[in-house]
Scaffold this motif. Sequence first.
Motif, PDB file in Angstrom:
ATOM      1  N   ILE A 198       0.843  -1.200   0.000  1.00  0.00           N
ATOM      2  CA  ILE A 198       0.000   0.000   0.000  1.00  0.00           C
ATOM      3  C   ILE A 198       0.878   1.250   0.000  1.00  0.00           C
ATOM      4  O   ILE A 198       0.607   2.220  -0.715  1.00  0.00           O
ATOM      5  N   TYR A 199       1.949   1.232   0.803  1.00  0.00           N
ATOM      6  CA  TYR A 199       2.895   2.353   0.775  1.00  0.00           C
ATOM      7  C   TYR A 199       3.500   2.507  -0.625  1.00  0.00           C
ATOM      8  O   TYR A 199       3.682   3.628  -1.122  1.00  0.00           O
ATOM      9  N   LYS A 200       3.812   1.391  -1.252  1.00  0.00           N
ATOM     10  CA  LYS A 200       4.383   1.431  -2.605  1.00  0.00           C
ATOM     11  C   LYS A 200       3.390   2.040  -3.594  1.00  0.00           C
ATOM     12  O   LYS A 200       3.764   2.878  -4.422  1.00  0.00           O
ATOM     13  N   ALA A 201       2.125   1.631  -3.513  1.00  0.00           N
ATOM     14  CA  ALA A 201       1.100   2.176  -4.414  1.00  0.00           C
ATOM     15  C   ALA A 201       0.931   3.673  -4.193  1.00  0.00           C
ATOM     16  O   ALA A 201       0.808   4.451  -5.158  1.00  0.00           O
ATOM     17  N   LYS A 202       0.963   4.109  -2.942  1.00  0.00           N
ATOM     18  CA  LYS A 202       0.840   5.538  -2.649  1.00  0.00           C
ATOM     19  C   LYS A 202       2.018   6.299  -3.233  1.00  0.00           C
ATOM     20  O   LYS A 202       1.850   7.368  -3.840  1.00  0.00           O
ATOM     21  N   ARG A 203       3.225   5.738  -3.066  1.00  0.00           N
ATOM     22  CA  ARG A 203       4.443   6.384  -3.555  1.00  0.00           C
ATOM     23  C   ARG A 203       4.421   6.514  -5.074  1.00  0.00           C
ATOM     24  O   ARG A 203       4.913   7.496  -5.637  1.00  0.00           O
ATOM     25  N   ARG A 204       3.824   5.523  -5.746  1.00  0.00           N
ATOM     26  CA  ARG A 204       3.842   5.500  -7.206  1.00  0.00           C
ATOM     27  C   ARG A 204       2.568   6.050  -7.836  1.00  0.00           C
ATOM     28  O   ARG A 204       2.400   6.031  -9.049  1.00  0.00           O
ATOM     29  N   GLY A 205       1.640   6.549  -7.025  1.00  0.00           N
ATOM     30  CA  GLY A 205       0.408   7.105  -7.564  1.00  0.00           C
ATOM     31  C   GLY A 205      -0.516   6.075  -8.168  1.00  0.00           C
ATOM     32  O   GLY A 205      -1.233   6.351  -9.135  1.00  0.00           O
ATOM     33  N   GLU A 206      -0.499   4.866  -7.598  1.00  0.00           N
ATOM     34  CA  GLU A 206      -1.305   3.769  -8.127  1.00  0.00           C
ATOM     35  C   GLU A 206      -2.485   3.461  -7.212  1.00  0.00           C
ATOM     36  O   GLU A 206      -2.468   3.797  -6.030  1.00  0.00           O
ATOM     37  N   LYS A 207      -3.492   2.804  -7.756  1.00  0.00           N
ATOM     38  CA  LYS A 207      -4.624   2.347  -6.962  1.00  0.00           C
ATOM     39  C   LYS A 207      -4.342   0.942  -6.442  1.00  0.00           C
ATOM     40  O   LYS A 207      -3.427   0.264  -6.903  1.00  0.00           O
ATOM     41  N   ILE A 208      -5.131   0.510  -5.461  1.00  0.00           N
ATOM     42  CA  ILE A 208      -4.987  -0.831  -4.896  1.00  0.00           C
ATOM     43  C   ILE A 208      -6.291  -1.605  -5.105  1.00  0.00           C
ATOM     44  O   ILE A 208      -7.357  -1.007  -5.273  1.00  0.00           O
ATOM     45  N   PRO A 209      -6.236  -2.942  -5.108  1.00  0.00           N
ATOM     46  CA  PRO A 209      -7.475  -3.726  -5.204  1.00  0.00           C
ATOM     47  C   PRO A 209      -8.413  -3.455  -4.036  1.00  0.00           C
ATOM     48  O   PRO A 209      -7.960  -3.167  -2.907  1.00  0.00           O
TER      49      PRO A 209
END
Length: 363
Positions: A198-209
């Motif tokens: 989740i931290y990675k998705a936030k850092r990369r501007g991505e959504k999560i399932p």
Amino acid sequence: MADAQDSSESKRIYVAASAAQRLVEGILKGNGVPAENAAIVARCLVAADLRGVDTHGMNRIPSYMERIRQGVLNVAAQPTVNQVTPVVAQVDGQNGFGFVAAHLGMAAAIESARVYGIGMASIKHSNHFGMSAWLVQQALDADMMSLVFTNSSPALPAWGGRSKLMGVSPIACGAPGKAPTSNFILDMAPSVAARGKIYKAKRRGEKIPLDWALDAEGRQTDDPAAALEGVMLPMGGPKGSALSIMMDVFSGVLSGSAFAGHVTNPYDPSRPADVGHFLIAIKPDLFMSLDEFRDRMQYLYDRVVGGDKATGVDRIYFPGELEQLAQAEREKTGIPLVQAEIDALNEEAKKVSVDPFVTLESW
């Protein structure tokens, strides 16, 4: 939120493992970490990136350095070992890097196992130690089976609850095979997904399932920022919740470290984390020769990967095999980062006069 596929921020830029090791080690030493300890931490972080576990790799460095700057991580700590019995050691991490304390604890467990067949280490007053698989690999390199437990900061509720209480602490174990491909390496969180993702998705501007987490209001969310304000979801409902409690019993209650929701988040630089770990090394040739054990592991591997495949499945993988394949690929192509991640690491390097990344794209 920006489209992860189209955003220039999500364009992958590749760095060689050797360049990553140099940069991370340099940042650590520049912040006062003794050279030997800096090498251990950097090696473990880069190992995670090579295995495709980007959530626990070099991108953790900015948060670790902030903890050093805030004085809540003892940068010069040298863990101490108390050999309680011939097969049980307790390591006091002295509020230093969890990598260093855990490395020392596994080494002590391995030495006991060489003589007595089994060794155990309980580790207190530690910090985040990244990917658990590197400790499993440390045991494998010594021809040992292993169990690796740790506790962590609150992220998911106990089953039936609604507030953060238990950590998404990984459970890991391993056993040596006849070849690296048949080594058994299990490293998994008791949540649907590791919080680091989740931290990675936030850092990369991505959504999560949508099935990874709930927001602060208890609603499903694909926004990583909202998820971090809410709770993670345990895998298998009460089963995942029970596993997270088990990690706390063996790692926190037993060791004398923080437990029951009192471990500090590694991204929170306000106070020491006081993480606990629990490690076991087991000599695999207690009941048969090592060669026979390895042959039996190979047979297990062959049975697993050679089994009948479900519709739409091209290949069955042994636990840890996907990460081994990722490592083989990344050792050739480099470790993929996005520009924001490179910028954050280069900023840390600049603060301590370490040369910035040279990416493979610019070679």
